[in-house]
Design an enzyme around this catalytic site. Structure first.
Site, PDB file in Angstrom:
ATOM      1  N   CYS A  40       0.833  -1.212   0.000  1.00 33.28           N
ATOM      2  CA  CYS A  40       0.000   0.000   0.000  1.00 33.28           C
ATOM      3  C   CYS A  40       0.864   1.256   0.000  1.00 33.28           C
ATOM      4  O   CYS A  40       0.729   2.129  -0.859  1.00 33.28           O
ATOM      5  CB  CYS A  40      -0.910  -0.040   1.231  1.00 33.28           C
ATOM      6  SG  CYS A  40      -1.974   1.382   1.384  1.00 33.28           S
ATOM      7  N   ALA A 303      -6.833  -2.047   1.652  1.00 29.01           N
ATOM      8  CA  ALA A 303      -6.101  -1.622   2.835  1.00 29.01           C
ATOM      9  C   ALA A 303      -7.016  -1.376   4.034  1.00 29.01           C
ATOM     10  O   ALA A 303      -6.646  -1.693   5.170  1.00 29.01           O
ATOM     11  CB  ALA A 303      -5.309  -0.357   2.507  1.00 29.01           C
ATOM     12  N   HIS A 428     -23.698  21.411   0.001  1.00 26.74           N
ATOM     13  CA  HIS A 428     -23.651  21.874  -1.379  1.00 26.74           C
ATOM     14  C   HIS A 428     -22.270  22.495  -1.570  1.00 26.74           C
ATOM     15  O   HIS A 428     -21.804  23.186  -0.670  1.00 26.74           O
ATOM     16  CB  HIS A 428     -24.742  22.932  -1.569  1.00 26.74           C
ATOM     17  CG  HIS A 428     -24.966  23.340  -2.985  1.00 26.74           C
ATOM     18  ND1 HIS A 428     -25.330  22.452  -3.970  1.00 26.74           N
ATOM     19  CD2 HIS A 428     -24.858  24.544  -3.579  1.00 26.74           C
ATOM     20  CE1 HIS A 428     -25.462  23.097  -5.106  1.00 26.74           C
ATOM     21  NE2 HIS A 428     -25.177  24.362  -4.906  1.00 26.74           N
TER      22      HIS A 428
HETATM   23  C1  LIG Z   1      -1.461  -0.511  -7.456  1.00 33.74           C
HETATM   24  C2  LIG Z   1      -2.267  -0.767  -6.222  1.00 33.74           C
HETATM   25  C3  LIG Z   1      -3.097   0.218  -5.743  1.00 33.74           C
HETATM   26  C4  LIG Z   1      -3.842  -0.008  -4.584  1.00 33.74           C
HETATM   27  N1  LIG Z   1      -4.669   0.975  -4.158  1.00 33.74           N
HETATM   28  C5  LIG Z   1      -5.440   0.773  -3.066  1.00 33.74           C
HETATM   29  C6  LIG Z   1      -6.294   1.800  -2.580  1.00 33.74           C
HETATM   30  O1  LIG Z   1      -6.340   2.898  -3.130  1.00 33.74           O
HETATM   31  N2  LIG Z   1      -7.068   1.544  -1.496  1.00 33.74           N
HETATM   32  C7  LIG Z   1      -7.023   0.315  -0.860  1.00 33.74           C
HETATM   33  O2  LIG Z   1      -7.763   0.116   0.118  1.00 33.74           O
HETATM   34  N3  LIG Z   1      -6.197  -0.666  -1.289  1.00 33.74           N
HETATM   35  C8  LIG Z   1      -5.400  -0.459  -2.368  1.00 33.74           C
HETATM   36  N4  LIG Z   1      -4.544  -1.450  -2.776  1.00 33.74           N
HETATM   37  C9  LIG Z   1      -4.493  -2.715  -2.011  1.00 33.74           C
HETATM   38  C10 LIG Z   1      -3.581  -2.582  -0.778  1.00 33.74           C
HETATM   39  O3  LIG Z   1      -2.308  -2.200  -1.202  1.00 33.74           O
HETATM   40  C11 LIG Z   1      -3.518  -3.910  -0.029  1.00 33.74           C
HETATM   41  O4  LIG Z   1      -4.812  -4.300   0.336  1.00 33.74           O
HETATM   42  C12 LIG Z   1      -2.676  -3.783   1.231  1.00 33.74           C
HETATM   43  O5  LIG Z   1      -1.364  -3.441   0.900  1.00 33.74           O
HETATM   44  C13 LIG Z   1      -2.665  -5.116   1.996  1.00 33.74           C
HETATM   45  O6  LIG Z   1      -1.835  -5.002   3.126  1.00 33.74           O
HETATM   46  P1  LIG Z   1      -1.128  -6.300   3.758  1.00 33.74           P
HETATM   47  O7  LIG Z   1      -0.387  -5.797   4.945  1.00 33.74           O
HETATM   48  O8  LIG Z   1      -2.105  -7.380   3.935  1.00 33.74           O
HETATM   49  O9  LIG Z   1      -0.124  -6.819   2.648  1.00 33.74           O
HETATM   50  P2  LIG Z   1       1.173  -6.130   2.020  1.00 33.74           P
HETATM   51  O10 LIG Z   1       0.976  -4.687   1.840  1.00 33.74           O
HETATM   52  O11 LIG Z   1       1.512  -6.958   0.833  1.00 33.74           O
HETATM   53  O12 LIG Z   1       2.276  -6.304   3.142  1.00 33.74           O
HETATM   54  C14 LIG Z   1       2.843  -7.556   3.469  1.00 33.74           C
HETATM   55  C15 LIG Z   1       4.260  -7.323   3.914  1.00 33.74           C
HETATM   56  O13 LIG Z   1       4.790  -8.530   4.448  1.00 33.74           O
HETATM   57  C16 LIG Z   1       6.131  -8.670   4.060  1.00 33.74           C
HETATM   58  N5  LIG Z   1       6.453 -10.089   4.152  1.00 33.74           N
HETATM   59  C17 LIG Z   1       5.772 -11.116   3.550  1.00 33.74           C
HETATM   60  N6  LIG Z   1       6.322 -12.293   3.917  1.00 33.74           N
HETATM   61  C18 LIG Z   1       7.348 -12.011   4.740  1.00 33.74           C
HETATM   62  C19 LIG Z   1       8.279 -12.815   5.461  1.00 33.74           C
HETATM   63  N7  LIG Z   1       8.238 -14.144   5.389  1.00 33.74           N
HETATM   64  N8  LIG Z   1       9.215 -12.201   6.233  1.00 33.74           N
HETATM   65  C20 LIG Z   1       9.260 -10.844   6.321  1.00 33.74           C
HETATM   66  N9  LIG Z   1       8.391 -10.040   5.663  1.00 33.74           N
HETATM   67  C21 LIG Z   1       7.433 -10.610   4.902  1.00 33.74           C
HETATM   68  C22 LIG Z   1       6.133  -8.131   2.642  1.00 33.74           C
HETATM   69  O14 LIG Z   1       7.440  -7.739   2.255  1.00 33.74           O
HETATM   70  C23 LIG Z   1       5.181  -6.935   2.750  1.00 33.74           C
HETATM   71  O15 LIG Z   1       5.848  -5.745   3.051  1.00 33.74           O
HETATM   72  C24 LIG Z   1      -3.750  -1.249  -3.910  1.00 33.74           C
HETATM   73  C25 LIG Z   1      -2.899  -2.245  -4.370  1.00 33.74           C
HETATM   74  C26 LIG Z   1      -2.151  -2.004  -5.515  1.00 33.74           C
HETATM   75  C27 LIG Z   1      -1.224  -3.082  -5.992  1.00 33.74           C
END
Ligand SMILES: Cc1cc2nc3c(=O)[nH]c(=O)nc-3n(C[C@H](O)[C@H](O)[C@H](O)COP(=O)(O)OP(=O)(O)OC[C@H]3O[C@@H](n4cnc5c(N)ncnc54)[C@H](O)[C@@H]3O)c2cc1C
Length: 453
Positions: A40, A303, A428
């Site tokens: 995100c 997110a 508005h």
């Molecule tokens: C282009 C794009 C635009 C987006 N825009 C929006 C938006 O406007 N609004 C919205 O609500 N959502 C949006 N999203 C979705 C949003 O980004 C995700 O829903 C959110 O990032 C999910 O968070 P998360 O913590 O579950 O996963 P992630 O953000 O993927 O975080 C997981 C983290 O875990 C780390 N990790 C994984 N495995 C390991 C391990 N074994 N050891 C150490 N670290 C590890 C990874 O490196 C990563 O940093 C967008 C996504 C994209 C791709």
């Protein structure tokens, strides 16, 4: 080293729980192999919305016959600053709240131990907030140069002349709108019946017409069979026998959960067919001390969903009264100029479930806020249960839909009636006035539209 709580993944699903629990006096360690803030902050919501903001400004100036040109390098540098500042604020918060952050890939050994680079950490509770990676398309693999994922397309050093987007889902459509605003020739190739295939056809059609007017070329029911890279361009061979040439290709066909090679099998965590972690209602993934949340458990990959799940897990671990997520209340938002916000069931889903419903649809281009912000295809559509008028689903297609859907939430939650809405002074000149207009329309007393009696 022994910790009360270990969190694997520093994205929106990980850092809130880490901060909350540290704030409450627990000893917390958070593991992150890439960047704090996850997808995100670094490659998704934040950089994409920064580009979006700029590209909408360019679009507006062009619309009124102005000349709008951005300096690509300085815009990119501003986008980087926004991202870097967001990430460093999170790092600072983690530091100030006393969360220990460990860089590197964490793997689970057993129900009490995990390790990073050979160093073993002991934990009481574990939160798996592993997130997802962009999914490659068969043998069309990411090369970080011509074949890109969201991680590169938002950080291109130079403006491409042309961009072929494989996949007309949320990311594909958002990027198409943004790049088209900035003068890039964009082509979308979507394998299914229509772009945004999970939405109702009228929603998808509005966006399609809107993008076509921006000269985005859209192929539906079409596959990219193979690609060939040449010196400066890449050629895509489509299933309709056309060949598309582009500077860059963005593959946006979905996400793959990062659940492999983490040792989840050592702690009895189950995965579904697509590799997402299976959890119970309380987001437990195995036994009483292993939790998972965010994109890694599937559901809407958003997110705001990840963040709330993270807090609900944190409260549970802290032994406080927690809550379960009402997934019906998670709005799906698409930032595509003519934006989309969806709440609850679509018509497609209602038909699939065999539920009887009544639909009311109000085109809202007549509202000045919509007219100024541009789009004749705007509408609000609400599906009701005919038995008791309960709202089954809300679909908003309009500028600012992603912001104003919050105004519609109380209606969807059943805490507002049409009568009350009709008496509420929504400000508005905002698109949120559409809600009062909708109520007047449903009650048969619209002021701003003529209904012949
Ligand atoms: C282009 C794009 C635009 C987006 N825009 C929006 C938006 O406007 N609004 C919205 O609500 N959502 C949006 N999203 C979705 C949003 O980004 C995700 O829903 C959110 O990032 C999910 O968070 P998360 O913590 O579950 O996963 P992630 O953000 O993927 O975080 C997981 C983290 O875990 C780390 N990790 C994984 N495995 C390991 C391990 N074994 N050891 C150490 N670290 C590890 C990874 O490196 C990563 O940093 C967008 C996504 C994209 C791709």
């Amino acid at each position: 080293m022994k910790y009360d709580v270990a969190v694997i993944g520093g994205g929106v699903a990980g850092y809130p729980a880490a901060i909350y629990l540290s704030m409450k006096g627990f000893k917390v360690v958070l593991f992150e192999e890439r960047l704090i803030g996850g997808e995100c902050t670094n490659y998704g919501c934040v950089p994409s919305k920064a580009w979006y903001y700029v590209s909408e400004a360019v679009k507006t100036l062009k619309k009124i016959g102005g000349e709008a040109r951005i300096d690509w390098a300085s815009t990119l540098s501003w986008v980087r600053d926004v991202v870097d500042n967001t990430r460093s604020s999170l790092e600072e918060l983690l530091y100030k709240y006393g969360v220990e952050v460990v860089k590197g890939k964490a793997r689970v050994k057993d129900r009490e131990h995990l390790y990073v680079d050979g160093i073993v950490f002991e934990y009481g509770n574990l939160l798996l907030s592993l997130g997802t990676d962009p999914k490659p398309l068969g043998n069309i693999v990411f090369d970080h140069d011509k074949v890109l994922s969201n991680r590169e397309v938002l950080y291109l050093d130079d403006k491409p002349e042309s961009l072929l987007i494989i996949g007309g889902g949320v990311i594909g459509v958002e990027i198409a709108n943004m790049f088209a605003n900035l003068g890039v020739n964009v082509v979308i190739v979507e394998a299914l019946d229509h772009i945004l295939p999970f939405t109702d056809t009228d929603v998808a059609l509005s966006i399609k017409k809107y993008l076509l007017e921006k000269n985005v070329t859209i192929y539906e029911k079409t596959l990219v069979k193979k690609i060939e890279k040449e010196e400066s361009i890449v050629k895509a061979y489509l299933s309709n026998d056309e060949i598309i040439e582009a500077d860059k290709i963005l593959v946006a066909i979905g996400r793959s959960p990062k659940t492999m090679d983490v040792g989840l099998e050592n702690i009895g965590v189950s995965l579904d067919k697509a590799g997402y972690i299976v959890v119970d209602k309380e987001l437990r993934a195995s036994g009483s001390n292993i939790y998972a949340c965010g994109d890694a458990i599937g559901g809407p990959l958003l997110a705001h969903k990840a963040l709330l799940e993270s807090i609900s897990v944190a409260k549970r671990i802290a032994g406080e009264e927690s809550f379960t997520i009402n997934y019906d209340l998670v709005p799906v938002t698409i930032f595509s100029g003519l934006e989309i916000a969806l709440l609850g069931y679509s018509e497609k889903e209602l038909r699939g479930k065999g539920l009887k419903y009544v639909v009311k649809k109000l085109p809202i281009y007549y509202l000045s806020a919509v007219r100024i912000k541009d789009s004749k295809y705007s509408f609000v559509k609400i599906m009701f249960d005919p038995e008791n008028n309960r709202v089954y689903g809300v679909e908003i297609v309009s500028p600012n839909a992603s912001e104003i859907v919050s105004a519609y939430l109380p209606l969807y939650m059943g805490s507002l009636t049409m009568e009350t809405i009709a008496k509420t002074p929504y400000p508005h000149l905002t698109v949120s006035e559409s809600l009062r207009e909708f109520a007047e329309y449903v009650l048969g007393e619209p002021i701003h539209i003529f209904i012949k009696r």
